[in-house]
Design a protein around this motif. Structure first.
Motif, PDB file in Angstrom:
ATOM      1  N   ASP A 128      57.157  75.795  32.351  1.00 20.26           N
ATOM      2  CA  ASP A 128      55.934  76.613  32.374  1.00 20.26           C
ATOM      3  C   ASP A 128      55.841  77.482  31.128  1.00 20.26           C
ATOM      4  OD1 ASP A 128      55.163  75.563  34.795  1.00 20.26           O
ATOM      5  OD2 ASP A 128      55.991  77.207  35.989  1.00 20.26           O
ATOM      6  N   LEU A 129      56.960  78.058  30.725  1.00 20.51           N
ATOM      7  CA  LEU A 129      56.969  78.895  29.526  1.00 20.51           C
ATOM      8  C   LEU A 129      56.626  78.070  28.292  1.00 20.51           C
ATOM      9  CD1 LEU A 129      57.609  81.584  28.120  1.00 20.51           C
ATOM     10  CD2 LEU A 129      59.994  80.846  27.994  1.00 20.51           C
ATOM     11  N   HIS A 130      57.170  76.869  28.213  1.00 20.46           N
ATOM     12  CA  HIS A 130      56.898  75.988  27.081  1.00 20.46           C
ATOM     13  C   HIS A 130      55.411  75.645  27.000  1.00 20.46           C
ATOM     14  CE1 HIS A 130      57.765  72.909  24.091  1.00 20.46           C
ATOM     15  NE2 HIS A 130      57.091  72.042  24.802  1.00 20.46           N
ATOM     16  N   ARG A 131      54.817  75.320  28.134  1.00 18.87           N
ATOM     17  CA  ARG A 131      53.382  74.998  28.161  1.00 18.87           C
ATOM     18  C   ARG A 131      52.544  76.207  27.745  1.00 18.87           C
ATOM     19  NH1 ARG A 131      54.928  71.524  32.624  1.00 18.87           N
ATOM     20  NH2 ARG A 131      54.908  73.288  34.049  1.00 18.87           N
ATOM     21  N   LYS A 132      52.928  77.385  28.239  1.00 20.48           N
ATOM     22  CA  LYS A 132      52.164  78.589  27.901  1.00 20.48           C
ATOM     23  C   LYS A 132      52.251  78.893  26.407  1.00 20.48           C
ATOM     24  CE  LYS A 132      53.720  82.754  28.507  1.00 20.48           C
ATOM     25  NZ  LYS A 132      54.185  84.048  29.062  1.00 20.48           N
ATOM     26  N   ASN A 133      53.459  78.761  25.853  1.00 17.22           N
ATOM     27  CA  ASN A 133      53.619  79.026  24.429  1.00 17.22           C
ATOM     28  C   ASN A 133      52.828  78.039  23.574  1.00 17.22           C
ATOM     29  OD1 ASN A 133      55.253  81.231  24.851  1.00 17.22           O
ATOM     30  ND2 ASN A 133      57.166  80.106  24.607  1.00 17.22           N
ATOM     31  N   LEU A 134      52.798  76.769  23.995  1.00 18.89           N
ATOM     32  CA  LEU A 134      52.007  75.776  23.262  1.00 18.89           C
ATOM     33  C   LEU A 134      50.521  76.118  23.316  1.00 18.89           C
ATOM     34  CD1 LEU A 134      53.691  72.370  24.239  1.00 18.89           C
ATOM     35  CD2 LEU A 134      53.859  73.608  22.072  1.00 18.89           C
ATOM     36  N   GLN A 135      50.042  76.545  24.477  1.00 17.92           N
ATOM     37  CA  GLN A 135      48.635  76.895  24.627  1.00 17.92           C
ATOM     38  C   GLN A 135      48.274  78.101  23.763  1.00 17.92           C
ATOM     39  OE1 GLN A 135      48.341  77.509  28.835  1.00 17.92           O
ATOM     40  NE2 GLN A 135      48.338  75.317  29.327  1.00 17.92           N
ATOM     41  N   LEU A 136      49.134  79.114  23.768  1.00 18.97           N
ATOM     42  CA  LEU A 136      48.855  80.310  22.994  1.00 18.97           C
ATOM     43  C   LEU A 136      48.950  80.036  21.492  1.00 18.97           C
ATOM     44  CD1 LEU A 136      50.715  82.945  25.170  1.00 18.97           C
ATOM     45  CD2 LEU A 136      48.251  82.641  24.949  1.00 18.97           C
ATOM     46  N   ALA A 137      49.902  79.200  21.097  1.00 20.00           N
ATOM     47  CA  ALA A 137      50.004  78.835  19.685  1.00 20.00           C
ATOM     48  C   ALA A 137      48.761  78.073  19.238  1.00 20.00           C
ATOM     49  CB  ALA A 137      51.258  77.996  19.452  1.00 20.00           C
ATOM     50  N   ALA A 138      48.273  77.175  20.100  1.00 16.02           N
ATOM     51  CA  ALA A 138      47.064  76.421  19.774  1.00 16.02           C
ATOM     52  C   ALA A 138      45.857  77.354  19.683  1.00 16.02           C
ATOM     53  CB  ALA A 138      46.822  75.342  20.831  1.00 16.02           C
ATOM     54  N   GLN A 139      45.817  78.346  20.563  1.00 17.95           N
ATOM     55  CA  GLN A 139      44.713  79.306  20.540  1.00 17.95           C
ATOM     56  C   GLN A 139      44.726  80.104  19.247  1.00 17.95           C
ATOM     57  OE1 GLN A 139      44.899  82.232  23.644  1.00 17.95           O
ATOM     58  NE2 GLN A 139      42.820  82.955  23.299  1.00 17.95           N
ATOM     59  N   ALA A 140      45.927  80.561  18.838  1.00 15.31           N
ATOM     60  CA  ALA A 140      46.026  81.321  17.596  1.00 15.31           C
ATOM     61  C   ALA A 140      45.634  80.469  16.400  1.00 15.31           C
ATOM     62  CB  ALA A 140      47.457  81.840  17.429  1.00 15.31           C
TER      63      ALA A 140
END
Length: 209
Positions: A128-140
């Protein structure tokens, strides 16, 4: 080993004994993620340099490069240093093993025989943490591209972007358990937010001339 899929995170399982790898695959199978085997520390390091993983399950007692040395090498490499490591070992080990593991930078330490539900639960946290970090990195990155593609952004647009960046950084810092990866992303977002504020200030100064 399941086939690779772009929408599934990778889980690296490292053990020199075939029966242990089979058992781990059986336990982790219900998570429906990409499972990659490695029979040694050297093989694990090569696998991590070839592809991304959300978490590593690493046996401590292996011939040659043991789990502690393997984990230490993973933490030294920029490409692999932020991947969470769960160390696995038997019951008949030195009492200082958990301390050694955490000192190296391991995220968790489990003793065999391992409860399947407990292992899946812990692995799921890192997935879950990995998915969240990928989503936030993509957003940035999307916000960065939007700014780069807008030669003369309005004050209102810059303000919206700045607020969104601030929220993203707060989510990263307050998510819990993110380690260096989440902190690094938060720093990048914070730096981008600072750049946006500088753009706003420069624009206002220019308009005031």
């Amino acid at each position: 080993m399941s086939a690779a899929a772009p929408d599934r995170a990778g889980i690296l399982i490292v053990d020199d004994m075939e029966e242990n790898l089979v058992a781990l695959e059986a336990v982790l199978g219900p998570l429906d993620q990409r499972l990659v085997r490695a029979h040694s520390g050297e093989e694990a390091l090569k696998a991590m340099l070839r592809q991304d993983f959300a978490v590593v399950l690493l046996d401590v007692l292996m011939p040659g490069m043991d789990g502690f040395e393997t984990a230490a090498n993973m933490k030294r490499l920029d490409q692999t240093k932020d991947v969470p490591i769960i160390l696995l070992t038997g019951t008949d080990v030195d009492s200082d093993y958990p301390y050694r593991g955490y000192a190296i930078g391991a995220a968790d330490f489990l003793t065999k025989p391992i409860d399947p539900w407990l292992l899946r639960t812990k692995v799921n946290v890192f997935l879950d943490l990995h998915r969240k970090n990928l989503q936030l990195a993509a957003q940035a990155e999307q916000l960065r591209r939007q700014l780069a593609g807008e030669p003369d952004p309005s004050d209102e647009r810059l303000e919206r972007v700045s607020e969104q960046l601030a929220r993203t950084a707060a989510m990263l810092r307050e998510g819990g358990g993110g380690g260096e990866e989440a902190a690094g992303l938060a720093d990048c977002v914070t730096e981008l937010s600072r750049t946006v504020e500088e753009l706003r200030a420069a624009r206002q100064a220019y308009q005031g001339q």
